[in-house]
Design an enzyme around this catalytic site. Structure first.
Site: not given
Lengths: 473, 477, 95
Positions: A64, A139, A163
């Site tokens: 990420k 997210s 997330s």
């Protein structure tokens, strides 16, 4: 496969680089570094050949874009950092490199990890491989979409209020949020420091255990990192479900839950019973207070964590400004997107003079009540099963103008972060629209082994984790 | 109307550590800009603070030395505000639960001892520096100082005059140097003072509106700044005005205070516990370990000096205000064969005068206690005269160190031998017939002149007592 | 509770984020709705509950006082918006 030399790291890496290239429309990646990846893959193959390989040698991975990677863009999905090349590696980055993995690139995400749909990214929304009209969740949306579409075998995300687990659920994957303190936060751009935790998004519990093994452990650079021995997660996977008590809270399975999701969960629970688990009723009476409590704490911490983005030492600086104050205000107004600004303002409000007790302090008290609820529940059971999300993946733009509706999507995930517990979301079926349903298994503090073993047992007898969205098979 | 001033001081004591409070960057003064600002100090995304153990121990030391409560559990909080020299947009400080609370310091108020209460002492990180002069219309930011450990010592508003304030400040300065937790260098900003100043009519028990004077960087300016601010407030109120609560800066050139620009927007620091830092726990055992390392403190040492060395309280006070001076004295007294009073006189007199003249700390002086002790011994055993001793002292000051060597090499040995002296005295009396007659006629004072002549003839080496005796004997009727 | 337009302006000032005057209204209503959600906290009785600042019951770990960080100024300032002679440059700071 790498260890047995059925395929080389270079072949594997090239394969995934090609898939990434062919599926750009998913917008799962912010940065792809093919050249470095292939160079590292060649090195990995040398190690594999002379058997000096490590835990992950040659395995292509993506991170990420919230993890600092030296010499590579680390944008956090924000215009604020769209020009930021990190001068250092996060501990997670370092450990995955040390374990021999090959970094393909950095995945898309909600801006500063603030979102549940990956629509707040400065680099644009990510599409759900199961249905490109739907969000992949957030997210860590890019990370989930990437694994789901098999653009890479596994990724590492972060989970502040769901997330990792929510996008894993929306994309039919296994997503593990470890116990707070299990994996170092050093070099992970902070959203809410007392809630953030890194974890893997993978195709199976076994893969999750492997990545957890590589990342977990004490880091002297993080004062909240736990200085305790890391268990062997892989052998522990073999622990059977026989006699394990699984707590189920009736309040989580009420009429507000999407009927398909409810059916999926109930079916999965029956499978657990068939595997020898015993279901027990538990109560988590205050979990409905989790959402407001979470948003106060997370946004208060975020409002402070994001103050360092001021355009002075790195990051976006506005071109036009009158004076110092104006430089701050313009740079931050331009650098942050709407959702981030909203959250900073709410967090600022919750901490400001006259409101601290009513908001921040109150939330901290509720946090204890919620943590105590879990502690009491674990008196009666070994682990807790619950839906990961109230619905399956929703449509793009569906909730983008309604932050409150977006926040409510986190209702089952945030209490876990508030209490600092480990939880894994696993795919347990598809709804009528053929979108994946996720169920999370929540363990007592530091009991990742227990929930991973349960997830693994389930995955030995069910096909859901092997399902690939048709367009990407 | 008669006004009473009410003053409280907030002193930033820079703790003397190798590395910063939350990072492993060096704290050395004077490095090239931003070369001692690591990833944590410049607040790169993702970095985290890790606390320096030594910083905690120094704060504990201070707490124990001021009779305060050392809180076994204290909390770091974030103080949120934007400033270019504050890289995170918040300062890590302590707010609700500081490491030290409720200590005190006794000062000499002029008419007896007065207790000044210390509200609290909390740990925090320093900010960087903004440099304004080098760039046109721009400021340059140097973050070397960012993250340097500070102990902020907050007094109760117990001080009633600028003199009391500066006396307290000196006492605190002396204490932190004794404890070896701060180098006390005010020019370099290692010891900085903010003063909260208000006035009220004598006898009133409510406090007036206060102003805060920022960053006053010398003892002299502290006194003058507070003096000016009190005067300003009195004039303001007597002219029918009102004091506004604000932050002011002292301008030493104009000798006046003026309001600070820039930082004056509404202060809402939004303190909350720093989630990156769990509570700081000090175990009782660690506390006791620190207690065992406490040096003898200034007050106790002064008492001891008065009794052990038979010094006047004033001498003892002067000698103990600085730990190094006190150490220097004790070694000197020992080397002087126990003649502590001479040691005190030489140090408080000649040595201090020269140190003050050259504005040098005692650590940078070349006279060793051993040499000074030897010098005192040579005076006491009458090898040299007091006058010659001053010359030798000068030689020591310039860097020589062997007292006996100097005496021998320069032939400074005192002449006490009566045969040698008689010869000189005969010669002097031969020249000074008139004065000799005057003495015999009863003019005692003339003896001094004659002694002086002998001393001159011997280049100061004659033993004055011996000369005296021989002269009297020769001139007796 | 509602967040008024002047609240929005105050918060924006505190947070150093410039907000266009025409956006203030929408922020005011948007933030108010979030605050309504947050106000649901009031349904939970927290009398006598000690606040929980952190998910772990751990103490601060302390490191040895060693200066080990190298000088990385060049590297760090390569991503600075404006720097000269080793200093980060900003519009004039007023004191």
């Amino acid at each position: 496969m790498l260890q047995t030399k059925k395929i080389s790291s270079v072949e594997l890496t090239s394969h995934f680089l090609q898939r990434i290239d062919q599926n750009r429309e998913l917008n799962a990646f912010i940065t792809v570094d093919a050249e470095t990846a292939l160079a590292n893959a060649r090195q990995a193959d040398i190690s594999l050949n002379d058997k000096s390989g490590d835990l992950l040698t040659g395995l292509p991975l993506a991170l990420k874009d919230i993890f600092c990677t030296r010499g590579m863009l680390t944008s956090c999905g924000s215009r604020m950092l769209a020009n930021f090349t990190s001068p250092y590696d996060a501990t997670v980055t370092e450990r995955l490199n040390a374990a021999g993995s090959v970094l393909l690139g950095k995945t898309n995400m909600d801006e500063f990890a603030m979102g549940s749909s990956n629509e707040s990214s400065y680099f644009g929304p990510v599409l759900n491989p199961w249905n490109v009209d739907c969000v992949p969740g957030g997210s860590s949306g890019g990370s989930a979409a990437a694994v789901s579409a098999r653009l890479c075998p596994a990724t590492v995300g972060t989970d502040t209020g769901g997330s990792i687990r929510q996008p894993a659920a929306f994309c039919g994957l296994t997503g593990l949020k470890p116990s707070y303190g299990r994996i170092s936060r050093y070099g992970m751009v902070a959203f809410a420091s007392s809630l953030d935790q890194a974890g893997p998004i993978t195709q199976s519990a076994e893969d999750a255990a492997l990545l957890l093994q590589a990342m977990a452990g004490f880091d002297p650079r993080d004062s909240t990192s736990l200085d305790i021995e890391v268990p062997d997660f892989l052998p522990a996977l073999k622990t059977s479900l026989d006699g394990v008590t699984v707590g189920v809270a009736a309040s989580f399975l009420d009429s507000t839950l999407d009927p398909d999701v409810l059916a999926g969960i109930e079916e999965a629970l029956r499978t657990f019973e068939n595997l020898g688990a015993r279901l027990v009723d538990i109560e988590l009476p205050n979990s409905s207070a989790g959402i407001p409590c979470y948003y106060v704490i997370a946004l208060a911490e975020a409002s402070s964590n994001l103050s360092r983005f001021d355009g002075v030492r790195y990051g976006h600086r506005a071109e036009q400004y009158d004076d110092l104050m104006d430089m701050y205000e313009q740079s931050r107004a331009e650098g942050f997107g709407d959702e981030v600004k909203r959250r900073i303002l709410i967090g600022t409000y919750a901490l400001s003079a006259g409101y601290y007790d009513a908001y921040y302090l109150k939330a901290q008290k509720i946090r204890r009540i919620i943590a105590d609820d879990f502690r009491n529940a674990f008196q009666r059971c070994d682990l807790i099963a619950a839906p990961t999300t109230p619905t399956t993946a929703f449509r793009l733009s569906e909730k983008v103008d309604d932050p409150v509706a977006m926040y409510l999507n986190d209702i089952f995930t945030v209490p876990v972060n508030l209490a600092g517990l480990p939880a894994v979301s696993i795919p347990v079926g598809l709804d009528q629209a053929a979108m994946p349903i996720g169920m999370q298994l929540i363990g007592p503090y530091l009991e990742e082994s227990r929930i991973l073993a349960a997830a693994h047992s389930y995955q030995q007898v069910t096909p859901w984790h092997q399902r690939i969205p048709e367009a990407f098979t | 109307m008669a006004w009473e001033s009410v003053i409280g001081l907030e002193v930033h004591v820079q703790l003397q550590t190798r590395s910063k409070i939350f990072s492993s960057a060096a704290t050395a003064y004077g490095a090239q800009p931003n070369t001692q600002a690591c990833a944590v100090d410049i607040a790169l995304p993702g970095v985290l603070p890790v606390m320096n153990h030594q910083v905690a121990l120094m704060a504990v030391k201070f707490g124990l030395a001021t009779g305060a409560t050392v809180n076994c559990r204290s909390i770091f909080a974030r103080k949120n505000y934007f400033y270019p020299d504050l890289p995170k947009g918040y300062q890590i400080s302590q707010y609700e639960l500081p490491i030290v609370s409720g200590g005190q310091l006794a000062i000499d108020s002029g008419n007896g001892e007065k207790i000044i209460r210390i509200t609290r002492a909390h740990l925090e990180e320093d900010a960087g520096k903004s440099l304004h002069d080098e760039f046109d219309g721009l400021s340059g930011i140097d973050l070397n100082r960012a993250g340097t450990p500070l102990l902020e010592v907050v007094s109760e508003p117990d001080l009633r005059s600028p003199l009391e304030a500066v006396t307290y400040l000196r006492k605190l300065h002396s204490l932190v140097r004794y404890l070896e937790i701060c180098d006390g260098n005010m020019q370099e900003g290692s010891f900085r003072c903010d003063a909260n100043v208000s006035i009220r009519p004598y006898g009133a028990d409510t406090l007036g509106t206060r102003t805060e004077l920022k960053n006053i960087n010398s003892f002299r300016f502290v006194e003058k700044a507070i003096q000016q601010e009190i005067q300003r407030q009195i004039e303001l109120i007597e002219d029918g005005g009102q004091v506004v609560q604000e932050t002011r800066l002292y301008d030493p050139l104009a000798d006046e205070t003026r309001p600070m620009r820039g930082k004056e927007e509404a202060h809402d620091y939004r303190y909350f516990p720093d989630p990156d830092l769990p509570p700081l726990i000090i175990e009782q055992a660690e506390l006791e370990k620190v207690r065992d390392t406490l040096p003898e403190l200034p007050d106790a040492r002064r008492e001891r000096f008065v009794h052990q060395y038979q010094l006047t309280p004033a001498d003892a006070d002067q000698l103990t205000s600085d730990r190094e001076i006190a150490d220097f004295f004790e070694t000197t007294a020992d080397a002087a064969g126990g003649d502590s009073r001479s040691a005190a006189n030489w140090i408080n007199g000649e040595l201090m005068a020269r140190l003050n003249r050259d504005n040098r700390p005692i650590g940078e002086n070349r006279i060793t206690p051993k040499a000074l002790g030897a010098l005192i011994c040579r005076i006491n055993d009458q090898t040299i005269s007091g006058k010659i001793a001053k010359d030798i002292f000068s030689a020591l000051w310039e860097g020589e160190h062997d007292v006996d060597g100097i005496i021998d090499a320069r032939g400074l040995r005192q002449i006490s031998d009566s045969d040698a002296l008689e010869q000189v005295i005969e010669e002097v009396l031969g020249r000074c017939v008139e004065q000799a007659t005057q003495f015999r006629d009863g003019q005692e004072k003339v003896l001094g002149y004659l002694v002086g002549q002998v001393m001159k003839a011997t280049k100061g080496k004659a033993n004055p007592q011996a000369v005296n005796a021989i002269l009297r004997q020769k001139l007796s009727p | 509770m509602a967040i008024s337009k002047s609240d929005v302006e105050r918060l924006a000032r505190l947070a150093h984020i410039s907000i266009d005057p025409e956006e203030v209204d929408s922020y005011s209503s948007g933030l108010s709705r979030i605050l309504d959600l947050i106000d649901e906290m009031n349904q939970t009785n927290t009398d006598g509950v000690p606040p929980m600042a952190h998910p772990q019951d751990i103490r601060l770990r302390l490191r040895e006082d060693q200066a080990t960080e190298p000088d990385l100024r060049e590297l760090f300032q390569s991503s600075a918006p404006s720097s000269d002679r080793g200093l980060y440059l900003v519009p004039k700071v007023l004191e």
